[in-house]
Motif scaffolding. Structure first.
Motif, PDB file in Angstrom:
ATOM      1  N   LEU A  49       0.833  -1.207   0.000  1.00 11.20           N
ATOM      2  CA  LEU A  49       0.000   0.000   0.000  1.00 11.20           C
ATOM      3  C   LEU A  49       0.867   1.255   0.000  1.00 11.20           C
ATOM      4  N   LEU A  50       2.001   1.178   0.684  1.00 12.41           N
ATOM      5  CA  LEU A  50       2.952   2.288   0.668  1.00 12.41           C
ATOM      6  C   LEU A  50       3.483   2.492  -0.756  1.00 12.41           C
ATOM      7  N   GLY A  51       3.733   1.396  -1.468  1.00 16.05           N
ATOM      8  CA  GLY A  51       4.172   1.489  -2.862  1.00 16.05           C
ATOM      9  C   GLY A  51       3.101   2.095  -3.753  1.00 16.05           C
ATOM     10  N   LEU A  52       1.859   1.730  -3.499  1.00 11.62           N
ATOM     11  CA  LEU A  52       0.755   2.307  -4.268  1.00 11.62           C
ATOM     12  C   LEU A  52       0.687   3.817  -4.047  1.00 11.62           C
ATOM     13  N   ALA A  53       0.812   4.236  -2.794  1.00 11.21           N
ATOM     14  CA  ALA A  53       0.796   5.677  -2.499  1.00 11.21           C
ATOM     15  C   ALA A  53       1.994   6.366  -3.141  1.00 11.21           C
ATOM     16  N   ALA A  54       3.130   5.677  -3.185  1.00 11.55           N
ATOM     17  CA  ALA A  54       4.333   6.267  -3.783  1.00 11.55           C
ATOM     18  C   ALA A  54       4.162   6.483  -5.284  1.00 11.55           C
ATOM     19  N   LEU A  55       3.333   5.668  -5.919  1.00 11.34           N
ATOM     20  CA  LEU A  55       3.072   5.880  -7.340  1.00 11.34           C
ATOM     21  C   LEU A  55       2.282   7.157  -7.575  1.00 11.34           C
ATOM     22  N   LEU A  56       1.506   7.548  -6.586  1.00 12.06           N
ATOM     23  CA  LEU A  56       0.640   8.712  -6.734  1.00 12.06           C
ATOM     24  C   LEU A  56       1.243   9.972  -6.125  1.00 12.06           C
ATOM     25  N   LEU A  57       2.038   9.802  -5.085  1.00 13.10           N
ATOM     26  CA  LEU A  57       2.652  10.937  -4.398  1.00 13.10           C
ATOM     27  C   LEU A  57       4.166  10.849  -4.557  1.00 13.10           C
ATOM     28  N   ASP A  58       4.868  11.928  -4.229  1.00 10.11           N
ATOM     29  CA  ASP A  58       6.295  11.926  -4.487  1.00 10.11           C
ATOM     30  C   ASP A  58       7.184  11.938  -3.256  1.00 10.11           C
ATOM     31  N   ASP A  59       6.650  12.040  -2.070  1.00 15.16           N
ATOM     32  CA  ASP A  59       7.517  12.023  -0.904  1.00 15.16           C
ATOM     33  C   ASP A  59       7.071  10.963   0.097  1.00 15.16           C
ATOM     34  N   THR A  60       8.039  10.367   0.751  1.00 16.68           N
ATOM     35  CA  THR A  60       7.799   9.241   1.637  1.00 16.68           C
ATOM     36  C   THR A  60       6.891   9.602   2.801  1.00 16.68           C
ATOM     37  N   ALA A  61       7.080  10.770   3.373  1.00 20.00           N
ATOM     38  CA  ALA A  61       6.273  11.163   4.534  1.00 20.00           C
ATOM     39  C   ALA A  61       4.786  11.225   4.173  1.00 20.00           C
ATOM     40  N   SER A  62       4.467  11.798   3.037  1.00 20.14           N
ATOM     41  CA  SER A  62       3.064  11.869   2.610  1.00 20.14           C
ATOM     42  C   SER A  62       2.498  10.480   2.354  1.00 20.14           C
ATOM     43  N   CYS A  63       3.307   9.617   1.760  1.00 22.21           N
ATOM     44  CA  CYS A  63       2.856   8.241   1.492  1.00 22.21           C
ATOM     45  C   CYS A  63       2.536   7.521   2.797  1.00 22.21           C
ATOM     46  N   GLU A  64       3.425   7.646   3.768  1.00 20.20           N
ATOM     47  CA  GLU A  64       3.196   6.999   5.065  1.00 20.20           C
ATOM     48  C   GLU A  64       1.952   7.559   5.739  1.00 20.20           C
ATOM     49  N   ASP A  65       1.786   8.867   5.674  1.00 20.40           N
ATOM     50  CA  ASP A  65       0.593   9.492   6.267  1.00 20.40           C
ATOM     51  C   ASP A  65      -0.687   8.980   5.616  1.00 20.40           C
ATOM     52  N   VAL A  66      -0.674   8.872   4.303  1.00 20.81           N
ATOM     53  CA  VAL A  66      -1.860   8.426   3.574  1.00 20.81           C
ATOM     54  C   VAL A  66      -2.207   6.985   3.943  1.00 20.81           C
ATOM     55  N   VAL A  67      -1.202   6.128   3.997  1.00 20.18           N
ATOM     56  CA  VAL A  67      -1.464   4.713   4.314  1.00 20.18           C
ATOM     57  C   VAL A  67      -1.954   4.571   5.748  1.00 20.18           C
ATOM     58  N   GLN A  68      -1.348   5.295   6.676  1.00 19.81           N
ATOM     59  CA  GLN A  68      -1.799   5.231   8.073  1.00 19.81           C
ATOM     60  C   GLN A  68      -3.237   5.732   8.191  1.00 19.81           C
ATOM     61  N   GLU A  69      -3.543   6.824   7.519  1.00 23.11           N
ATOM     62  CA  GLU A  69      -4.904   7.359   7.551  1.00 23.11           C
ATOM     63  C   GLU A  69      -5.897   6.371   6.940  1.00 23.11           C
ATOM     64  N   ALA A  70      -5.476   5.676   5.888  1.00 23.30           N
ATOM     65  CA  ALA A  70      -6.353   4.676   5.265  1.00 23.30           C
ATOM     66  C   ALA A  70      -6.684   3.565   6.256  1.00 23.30           C
ATOM     67  N   PHE A  71      -5.679   3.087   6.991  1.00 21.42           N
ATOM     68  CA  PHE A  71      -5.943   2.036   7.977  1.00 21.42           C
ATOM     69  C   PHE A  71      -6.838   2.545   9.100  1.00 21.42           C
TER      70      PHE A  71
END
Length: 194
Positions: A49-71
């Protein structure tokens, strides 16, 4: 003077005029996704899921935030996910939606930003990065099909060699061979464009 009584209503616990309604059996009520199932899904699919977010966003912190919020959101709405097999799909859709929202906020921020910040990359650096990406994509297209598949699954989808072997239906040794030959071919192709 006549007395006007309210109309009898139906409710979940009682039928018309206070007669108890038939109770639903345990089979009629779906349990929803359990916390244990969600925890297992987290352990098994957090990186994908972090990889999926990385395809859409460009920075690791935002990707982690998005995945945590999704859970967090799926945990809050876990009773609405009636089929536990669909939990991962629900999480993926939530990651995509949250990534879109993050991008919308960024675009709005960029529109409101009046002048570039002093530490922003120059246009030349951005153009050079784009040229490197284009050269890598061209080099990847020049690889053999199996080499390209192994490299994409191994490094882009972040799968283990065993997972790649299972996905492609080939042996672990073949995955290693295709991977090393693919990287060598990429190295030669990228050096030729430099």
């Amino acid at each position: 003077m006549p007395v006007i009584a309210p109309m009898p209503t139906r409710s979940r616990t009682t039928g018309v005029i206070g007669i108890p309604a038939p109770r639903e059996s345990a089979d009629d009520v779906a349990a929803g996704t359990t916390v244990d199932h969600l925890t297992e899904t987290y352990r098994a699919h957090y990186r994908s899921l972090l990889g999926l977010a990385a395809l859409l966003l460009d920075d690791t912190a935002s990707c982690e935030d998005v995945v945590q919020e999704a859970f967090i959101r799926v945990h809050s709405a876990r009773n609405r996910v009636r089929d536990p097999e669909k939990t991962l799909a629900y999480l993926r859709q939530t990651v995509v939606n949250l990534s879109r929202s993050a991008l919308r906020r960024r675009i709005l921020g960029l529109k409101l930003l009046s002048k570039p910040m002093p530490d922003m990359a120059s246009a030349e650096e951005g153009a050079y990065d784009q040229l490197e990406r284009d050269a890598l994509i061209k080099a990847m297209r020049g690889l053999q099909r199996r080499q390209r598949e192994v490299l994409v699954l191994r490094y882009f989808a972040d799968m283990t060699e065993a997972q790649v072997a299972e996905t492609l239906g080939i042996s672990l040794g073949s995955v290693k061979a295709y991977g090393s030959r693919g990287i060598a071919a990429l190295r030669v192709a990228m050096e030729a464009t430099a």
